[in-house]
Scaffold this active site. Structure first.
Site, PDB file in Angstrom:
ATOM      1  CB  CYS A  35      -0.944   0.010   1.194  1.00  0.00           C
ATOM      2  SG  CYS A  35      -0.088   0.030   2.772  1.00  0.00           S
ATOM      3  CG  ASP A  37      -0.339   3.349   4.012  1.00  0.00           C
ATOM      4  OD1 ASP A  37      -0.315   3.927   2.919  1.00  0.00           O
ATOM      5  OD2 ASP A  37      -1.380   3.073   4.622  1.00  0.00           O
ATOM      6  CB  CYS A  60      -4.878   4.032   5.073  1.00  0.00           C
ATOM      7  SG  CYS A  60      -4.624   2.788   6.338  1.00  0.00           S
ATOM      8  CB  CYS A 104      -3.594  -0.475   9.040  1.00  0.00           C
ATOM      9  SG  CYS A 104      -4.422  -0.634   7.444  1.00  0.00           S
TER      10      CYS A 104
END
Ligand code: FES
Length: 129
Positions: A35, A37, A60, A104
């Site tokens: 992603c 991140d 995110c 996450c």
């Protein structure tokens, strides 16, 4: 049911402990290649206690909420406890994350471990056996 719990939304909108600790004792930066991140954790450690912790997350909403909650969970705690923090505990404290957002919370666990590794590198005498 809403996709995100009110706790996730609260920590996303009002993240705790955002920022940088200039004279941090340990810094950990991790990223997720999929992603893109990136999360950085800064630790201030005194007498084996996490005196202060701050984070910067380029990512995110779930990553921001996870970092915020993770800092709250380890702040003021012994380093030995901070080392045990799991992404599951972070997600539970957030009243859950959707399955596809669990990674996450993994980022938060990894960032704290990376910051602790950095601390142990600088203070080998403190490293666990
Ligand atoms: Fe990758 Fe949230 S989508 S950390």
């Amino acid at each position: 049911m809403a996709l995100y719990s009110s706790t996730v939304m609260d920590h996303f909108r009002n993240p705790r402990n955002v920022g940088v600790i200039e004279d941090a004792d340990g810094i950990g930066e991790v990223g997720n290649a999929r992603c893109g991140d990136i999360m950085t954790m800064y630790l201030k450690i005194e007498d084996d206690i996490v005196k202060d912790v701050k984070f910067e997350t380029f990512g995110c909403g779930s990553a921001i909420a996870s970092s915020s909650m993770a800092t709250e969970l380890i702040k003021g705690k012994p380093v030995s406890e901070a080392r045990q923090l799991t992404n599951k505990a972070v997600a539970e404290a957030l009243d859950g994350l959707p399955d596809y957002k669990m990674h996450c919370s993994v980022l938060a666990e990894e960032a704290i471990l990376a910051a602790l590794d950095d601390y142990y590198k600088k203070h080998p005498e403190k490293a666990p056996e």
